[in-house]
Design a protein around this motif. Sequence first.
Motif, PDB file in Angstrom:
ATOM      1  N   PHE A   1       0.847  -1.190   0.000  1.00 40.88           N
ATOM      2  CA  PHE A   1       0.000   0.000   0.000  1.00 40.88           C
ATOM      3  C   PHE A   1       0.885   1.244   0.000  1.00 40.88           C
ATOM      4  CE2 PHE A   1      -2.664  -3.285   1.788  1.00 40.88           C
ATOM      5  CZ  PHE A   1      -3.894  -3.047   1.200  1.00 40.88           C
ATOM      6  N   SER A   2       0.533   2.197  -0.818  1.00 41.49           N
ATOM      7  CA  SER A   2       1.349   3.409  -0.922  1.00 41.49           C
ATOM      8  C   SER A   2       0.480   4.596  -1.302  1.00 41.49           C
ATOM      9  CB  SER A   2       2.460   3.209  -1.970  1.00 41.49           C
ATOM     10  OG  SER A   2       1.903   2.912  -3.241  1.00 41.49           O
ATOM     11  N   GLY A   3       1.068   5.767  -1.179  1.00 37.77           N
ATOM     12  CA  GLY A   3       0.404   6.990  -1.616  1.00 37.77           C
ATOM     13  C   GLY A   3      -0.937   7.222  -0.938  1.00 37.77           C
ATOM     14  N   GLU A   4      -1.905   7.626  -1.741  1.00 35.35           N
ATOM     15  CA  GLU A   4      -3.228   7.980  -1.226  1.00 35.35           C
ATOM     16  C   GLU A   4      -3.933   6.780  -0.598  1.00 35.35           C
ATOM     17  OE1 GLU A   4      -7.460   9.817  -2.878  1.00 35.35           O
ATOM     18  OE2 GLU A   4      -5.619  10.055  -4.066  1.00 35.35           O
ATOM     19  N   GLN A   5      -3.725   5.578  -1.189  1.00 36.15           N
ATOM     20  CA  GLN A   5      -4.364   4.395  -0.630  1.00 36.15           C
ATOM     21  C   GLN A   5      -3.863   4.116   0.785  1.00 36.15           C
ATOM     22  OE1 GLN A   5      -3.825   1.115  -3.338  1.00 36.15           O
ATOM     23  NE2 GLN A   5      -5.641   1.642  -4.513  1.00 36.15           N
TER      24      GLN A   5
ATOM     25  N   GLU B   1      -7.562  -1.737  -4.408  1.00 35.92           N
ATOM     26  CA  GLU B   1      -8.442  -0.599  -4.691  1.00 35.92           C
ATOM     27  C   GLU B   1      -9.246  -0.309  -3.432  1.00 35.92           C
ATOM     28  OE1 GLU B   1     -10.607  -2.088  -8.016  1.00 35.92           O
ATOM     29  OE2 GLU B   1     -12.166  -3.027  -6.793  1.00 35.92           O
ATOM     30  N   LEU B   2      -9.463   0.964  -3.161  1.00 36.60           N
ATOM     31  CA  LEU B   2     -10.238   1.387  -1.992  1.00 36.60           C
ATOM     32  C   LEU B   2     -11.467   2.153  -2.466  1.00 36.60           C
ATOM     33  CD1 LEU B   2      -7.550   0.756  -0.490  1.00 36.60           C
ATOM     34  CD2 LEU B   2      -8.062   2.699   0.997  1.00 36.60           C
ATOM     35  N   MET B   3     -12.626   1.762  -1.943  1.00 37.40           N
ATOM     36  CA  MET B   3     -13.868   2.462  -2.276  1.00 37.40           C
ATOM     37  C   MET B   3     -14.511   2.961  -0.977  1.00 37.40           C
ATOM     38  SD  MET B   3     -17.189   1.188  -4.465  1.00 37.40           S
ATOM     39  CE  MET B   3     -17.996   0.368  -3.088  1.00 37.40           C
TER      40      MET B   3
ATOM     41  N   ASP C   1      -3.548   0.316 -10.025  1.00 38.21           N
ATOM     42  CA  ASP C   1      -2.507   0.185  -9.013  1.00 38.21           C
ATOM     43  C   ASP C   1      -1.416  -0.767  -9.497  1.00 38.21           C
ATOM     44  OD1 ASP C   1      -1.241   0.565  -6.546  1.00 38.21           O
ATOM     45  OD2 ASP C   1      -2.227  -1.173  -5.662  1.00 38.21           O
ATOM     46  N   GLY C   2      -1.858  -1.842 -10.176  1.00 35.01           N
ATOM     47  CA  GLY C   2      -0.889  -2.794 -10.713  1.00 35.01           C
ATOM     48  C   GLY C   2       0.008  -2.173 -11.766  1.00 35.01           C
ATOM     49  N   TRP C   3      -0.566  -1.404 -12.686  1.00 39.23           N
ATOM     50  CA  TRP C   3       0.238  -0.784 -13.743  1.00 39.23           C
ATOM     51  C   TRP C   3       1.184   0.262 -13.173  1.00 39.23           C
ATOM     52  CZ3 TRP C   3       0.503  -4.009 -17.200  1.00 39.23           C
ATOM     53  CH2 TRP C   3      -0.598  -4.657 -17.736  1.00 39.23           C
ATOM     54  N   ASP C   4       0.759   0.914 -12.097  1.00 43.37           N
ATOM     55  CA  ASP C   4       1.656   1.857 -11.432  1.00 43.37           C
ATOM     56  C   ASP C   4       2.872   1.132 -10.872  1.00 43.37           C
ATOM     57  OD1 ASP C   4       2.350   4.459 -10.105  1.00 43.37           O
ATOM     58  OD2 ASP C   4       2.025   3.258  -8.305  1.00 43.37           O
ATOM     59  N   LYS C   5       2.659  -0.046 -10.306  1.00 45.06           N
ATOM     60  CA  LYS C   5       3.771  -0.828  -9.765  1.00 45.06           C
ATOM     61  C   LYS C   5       4.642  -1.404 -10.873  1.00 45.06           C
ATOM     62  CE  LYS C   5       1.852  -1.960  -5.226  1.00 45.06           C
ATOM     63  NZ  LYS C   5       0.803  -0.949  -5.129  1.00 45.06           N
ATOM     64  N   VAL C   6       4.041  -1.680 -12.038  1.00 45.61           N
ATOM     65  CA  VAL C   6       4.833  -2.103 -13.202  1.00 45.61           C
ATOM     66  C   VAL C   6       5.752  -0.963 -13.633  1.00 45.61           C
ATOM     67  CG1 VAL C   6       4.732  -2.714 -15.655  1.00 45.61           C
ATOM     68  CG2 VAL C   6       3.190  -3.827 -14.029  1.00 45.61           C
TER      69      VAL C   6
ATOM     70  N   ALA D   1       4.152  -6.761 -16.104  1.00 48.56           N
ATOM     71  CA  ALA D   1       2.825  -6.671 -16.713  1.00 48.56           C
ATOM     72  C   ALA D   1       2.127  -8.023 -16.699  1.00 48.56           C
ATOM     73  CB  ALA D   1       2.959  -6.156 -18.152  1.00 48.56           C
ATOM     74  N   GLU D   2       2.897  -9.090 -16.907  1.00 50.07           N
ATOM     75  CA  GLU D   2       2.323 -10.438 -16.910  1.00 50.07           C
ATOM     76  C   GLU D   2       1.685 -10.774 -15.568  1.00 50.07           C
ATOM     77  OE1 GLU D   2       5.272 -10.056 -20.074  1.00 50.07           O
ATOM     78  OE2 GLU D   2       5.364  -9.686 -17.907  1.00 50.07           O
ATOM     79  N   GLU D   3       2.323 -10.332 -14.479  1.00 44.56           N
ATOM     80  CA  GLU D   3       1.779 -10.592 -13.159  1.00 44.56           C
ATOM     81  C   GLU D   3       0.454  -9.859 -12.956  1.00 44.56           C
ATOM     82  OE1 GLU D   3       2.701 -12.413 -10.017  1.00 44.56           O
ATOM     83  OE2 GLU D   3       3.196 -13.479 -11.855  1.00 44.56           O
ATOM     84  N   VAL D   4       0.397  -8.607 -13.380  1.00 45.06           N
ATOM     85  CA  VAL D   4      -0.835  -7.837 -13.222  1.00 45.06           C
ATOM     86  C   VAL D   4      -1.963  -8.460 -14.035  1.00 45.06           C
ATOM     87  CG1 VAL D   4      -1.930  -5.593 -13.582  1.00 45.06           C
ATOM     88  CG2 VAL D   4       0.408  -5.714 -12.700  1.00 45.06           C
TER      89      VAL D   4
END
Length: 545
Positions: free
Chosen positions: A296-300, A488-490, A524-529, A536-539
Amino acid sequence: MMAQLKDRLIERGLISRDRLAEAVEITRQSQLPLPRVLLDQRFVEEEALLQVLAGLYGLAFIQLRDTTIDPRAVKNVSAKFAAHYAVMPVRLDGNVLTLAISDPSDMAAAEDVETNLGYQVERVLACRADIAEALRGHYGVGAETVERILAESGQTEADVTVEAAHDLEKMAADTSVVKLVNQLMHEAILSRATDIHFEVYRDGVILRRRIDGLLYDTNVHENIRLLYPAIISRIKLMSGLNIVERRMPQDGRARVKIGGSEYDLRISIVPAAHGEDVVVRILPATMVFDLASLGFSGEQLTSLQKFSESPHGIIFVTGPTGSGKSTTLYACLSRLNTRERKIITIEDPVEYEVRGITQTQVNPKIGLTFAHALRSMLRHDPDVMLVGEVRDRETAEIAIQTAMTGHLVLSSLHTNDAAGAAVRLIDMGIDPYLVTSTVLVFTAQRLVRTICPDCRESYEASGTRLFRGRGCRQCNQSGFRGRMAISELMPLVPEIADIILKRASAKQIRTRADELGMSTMAKDGWDKVARGLTTAEEVLRVTTL
């Protein structure tokens, strides 16, 4: 020879004169060989030292990991012999057997082979770790112990069908069987496995390990099947289970100390067509839970920390089995675990033992369900409660009532995304008003493997700079080491609460959340990529775009 070794180490700049003098003094006091001291004190890298020694002794140095091993050589040298001398058979060419060794001054293995096996030995040098890895890879984990047990007991394949003749409890307590089970556990822990799967079939036994979420086969000695009943009985003894019972599933737990650290083992045994299958979950006895280290990072990160400090309400973490929900919930609890708060958990099972928290395990057999335990625990004056999972309407209703009476509740739901969680509660029979008035946030997550930091490299793909792991010893050639959450946070802001009150579908809720700028798991996944943390394969493997 040692004078030449010292000269060459200085000539090649592998060690300073002062450090070499220190090593010589240690050698004098300890009576250990100079090469051993240099390695034990980490004064010289092993590969560099072996290359110098290879020149002095007239031997070749090989990278054993990159060398093709001749199966005939392995077959003609027992695992017991190879493990005893810490050597690896490499080639068998006629009557010449090539042995990889790490100590050129030790002639015992070569002399033993020439005397007892009749081969002419050609020695080559290789690093100790590479030899150990080759032994495990070609003979199997614990192969020397298997051979020793079978040799001492005289057991044959025909004996497998005569289990009644064996005192399994006595054999399970035998020191050799204990050692074998410990070796299997130790190797799994070294490989960072979270689970070990023992599976028995008509034609043998398969051992698999779950590492970073994926199962990998573990090479074991083919005759381990002869010891399978004793291995299973040993695991049962460790976890206090019934050795005689083989027709019904059993669950147990044990705490063991391996390699200087303590681990909790969760044992699950189920009857299968040809015996019993066992899964051992490995959990460190002590863990540090931290939201940032989980991914978890940033705003999340800021939002989840803020919600976890709320005086009342419910935080729901959603996702499928194995997505790290319990770990995230415990990370939230760790922030709240102070002397000013009373924290109670109701779990199935208790995943991690945490000092300062009252932890209760449900037991449906005696009527201690989530709902029953939750009712009782409310009289225990809690400030914060963790309900391992909301599975039914009764549990959901009590959790909501608990939140409405001034408690903070953390729990999990099995849904695919955050938007689906609200719909799931309503489908259980919970009034939409109760959902919107008590739930603080729905969060959903998955786990992705992280790129190994030791072999991480960049590459270009369609004009974009990406990262991957090329594979190394530290990550067992997988290119990945460890996992992290993408999430993801809602939060139930008024705009989301309004459409939940209107019983909107999960798709409609997600669309509204996206319009409000909710960051999805995929984003969030693409940000970590992009940050080089995963691929990308993991996401793509864990998300639906």
